[in-house]
Design a protein around this motif. Structure first.
Motif, PDB file in Angstrom:
ATOM      1  N   GLN A 204       5.792 -36.842  42.433  1.00 29.12           N
ATOM      2  CA  GLN A 204       5.786 -36.924  43.890  1.00 29.12           C
ATOM      3  C   GLN A 204       5.511 -38.356  44.364  1.00 29.12           C
ATOM      4  N   LYS A 205       4.656 -39.074  43.670  1.00 29.82           N
ATOM      5  CA  LYS A 205       4.414 -40.475  44.048  1.00 29.82           C
ATOM      6  C   LYS A 205       5.665 -41.316  43.846  1.00 29.82           C
TER       7      LYS A 205
ATOM      8  N   GLN B  14       4.644 -43.931  51.673  1.00 29.60           N
ATOM      9  CA  GLN B  14       3.694 -42.901  52.091  1.00 29.60           C
ATOM     10  C   GLN B  14       2.909 -42.421  50.874  1.00 29.60           C
ATOM     11  N   SER B  15       1.596 -42.659  50.878  1.00 21.27           N
ATOM     12  CA  SER B  15       0.757 -42.285  49.741  1.00 21.27           C
ATOM     13  C   SER B  15       0.670 -40.775  49.589  1.00 21.27           C
ATOM     14  N   VAL B  16       0.582 -40.324  48.332  1.00 21.31           N
ATOM     15  CA  VAL B  16       0.433 -38.903  48.013  1.00 21.31           C
ATOM     16  C   VAL B  16      -0.978 -38.673  47.498  1.00 21.31           C
ATOM     17  N   ARG B  17      -1.665 -37.679  48.088  1.00 23.32           N
ATOM     18  CA  ARG B  17      -3.005 -37.316  47.656  1.00 23.32           C
ATOM     19  C   ARG B  17      -3.094 -35.794  47.522  1.00 23.32           C
ATOM     20  N   PRO B  18      -4.177 -35.270  46.932  1.00 30.99           N
ATOM     21  CA  PRO B  18      -4.252 -33.840  46.616  1.00 30.99           C
ATOM     22  C   PRO B  18      -3.955 -32.889  47.763  1.00 30.99           C
ATOM     23  N   GLN B  19      -4.341 -33.232  49.005  1.00 34.36           N
ATOM     24  CA  GLN B  19      -4.155 -32.288  50.103  1.00 34.36           C
ATOM     25  C   GLN B  19      -2.691 -31.981  50.391  1.00 34.36           C
ATOM     26  N   ASN B  20      -1.768 -32.865  49.953  1.00 33.75           N
ATOM     27  CA  ASN B  20      -0.354 -32.557  50.170  1.00 33.75           C
ATOM     28  C   ASN B  20       0.409 -32.486  48.851  1.00 33.75           C
ATOM     29  N   LEU B  21      -0.301 -32.029  47.809  1.00 36.72           N
ATOM     30  CA  LEU B  21       0.295 -31.926  46.491  1.00 36.72           C
ATOM     31  C   LEU B  21       0.626 -30.461  46.188  1.00 36.72           C
ATOM     32  N   SER B  22       1.882 -30.189  45.908  1.00 38.48           N
ATOM     33  CA  SER B  22       2.320 -28.839  45.559  1.00 38.48           C
ATOM     34  C   SER B  22       2.727 -28.840  44.093  1.00 38.48           C
TER      35      SER B  22
END
Length: 384
Positions: free
Chosen positions: A150-151, A369-377
């Motif tokens: 995702q990153k 746009q950074s990817v962090r746990p709250q938007n990780l599927s």
């Protein structure tokens, strides 16, 4: 004189809450009185080697070493001449030329796939897992691979380079779940063998190749647990290689162990027995290598997850030992146990970090746009 050495070590350990022949899990049992002089003379090398030789033992080796790190005991024992010479060598000579890199990697990764099959998860991912909402090693590694995908903002049809692809875990996951084409490179023949088997039938190519020999264009580049083997004299050439092979609108992710201090050599025991000529880079060293080459878009630290990963490997290793001891002797067992437990302790005390850096070329045309746990599927494919 022997009693004097013992008194010095006893006082040092006591300052960390450790007693010799005490009854706590982190207290050590000493079986050879020469242990005390050896530690004063040889530092971490003496500590590791004397453990391997059975001079001392501890119920919870990881807790013992963690307390040593927390009390900064290693700084209270002066470096020996041999260690200073190692530092000098590392500053004067390139210890990670292509020829030396192949020899060093072979010393660790070509010791037998049986060991790593038993110790690691089913995909044989030999790097820090991402333990969000799980206590299962295989799932933690899936989480990490998904986070990386995702990153990287993977899209079908993209061409991806995996520098230091290991046993093919990331190429397999990315190609299977994101419909991308992956070129994985490794300089370990044993890793290549398994990676080829794992990725059969997928749009994946596994090459026995050094990163400095790559010369083609990629949409995405990833390196997972590789930068620790590059060496400080090659950080800039590593970044130049990425810059040269990455499209202007491409994204690169680097996943690696980072240290809090700039150093030019690794721990003497680790260098001799585990990762010859390896180096844990500092953020200063990586930052300097990025200058004129790449732009830092995102930095994510989850080093405490490496403690949990290493202890999961340690548990697997101990459970598998009845099968592994047919191939490896007890000296190897003590060596590998010391490696896993001391590494876990280093992350637990935050002497070491696990960094994920997202970098791009200056020509990158978007706001990342950074990817962090709250938007990780998390994709769930391994377990159906």
């Amino acid at each position: 004189m022997q009693n004097q050495y013992k008194k010095i070590i006893e006082d040092l350990l006591a300052s960390a809450g450790i007693r010799i022949n005490g009854n706590k899990n982190w207290d050590i049992r000493v079986f050879n009185e020469r242990f005390y002089r050896r530690i004063l003379r040889d530092g971490s090398m003496g500590l590791g080697e004397s453990y391997m030789e059975g001079w001392w033992d501890c119920p919870r080796l990881d807790e013992f070493i963690h307390r040593i790190f927390e009390a900064d005991l290693e700084k209270k024992i002066k470096n020996s001449f041999s260690i200073k010479w190692q530092i000098l060598k590392a500053r004067l000579f390139n210890m990670q030329s292509i020829k030396k890199a192949r020899k060093s990697i072979s010393r660790h990764y070509d010791i037998g796939n049986k060991l790593f099959r038993e110790m690691l998860d089913p995909l044989m991912i030999y790097s820090c897992g991402y333990w969000q909402e799980t206590n299962d090693l295989a799932r933690a590694q899936e989480h990490k691979l998904e986070l990386i995908c995702q990153k990287l903002q993977l899209k079908p049809g993209q061409k991806v380079l995996d520098i230091g692809c290991g046993w093919g875990g990331f190429p397999y996951y990315a190609a299977k779940n994101y419909d991308v084409k992956v070129v994985g490179i490794t300089i370990s023949k044993e890793q290549q063998k398994i990676a080829l088997e794992r990725c059969e039938g997928l749009p994946v190519e596994i090459r026995l190749q050094d990163y400095r020999e790559v010369n083609e264009e990629f949409d995405r580049i990833v390196s997972i647990g590789m930068l620790e083997h590059v060496g400080h004299k090659n950080h800039s050439s590593f970044m130049k290689t990425i810059n040269h092979n990455l499209r202007n609108d491409g994204i690169c992710l680097l996943h690696f162990i980072g240290g809090n201090e700039t150093r030019y050599t690794t721990d003497a025991w680790i260098n001799k027995y585990i990762f010859p000529q390896g180096l844990i880079p500092s953020i200063t060293q990586i930052g300097q290598s990025l200058e004129k080459n790449m732009v830092l878009q995102d930095l994510h630290n989850f080093g405490l997850y490496y403690d949990k990963t290493l202890m999961a490997w340690h548990e697997n290793f101990q459970r598998a030992w009845p099968r592994l001891k047919e191939t490896y002797n007890n000296f190897f067992y003590k060596m590998w146990e010391f490696y896993l437990c001391s590494s876990a302790a280093a992350f637990r005390s935050q002497k070491l970090n696990l960094w994920q850096l997202v970098i791009t070329k200056r020509e990158f045309p978007h706001i990342y746009q950074s990817v962090r746990p709250q938007n990780l599927s998390i994709k769930d494919f391994i377990n159906g």
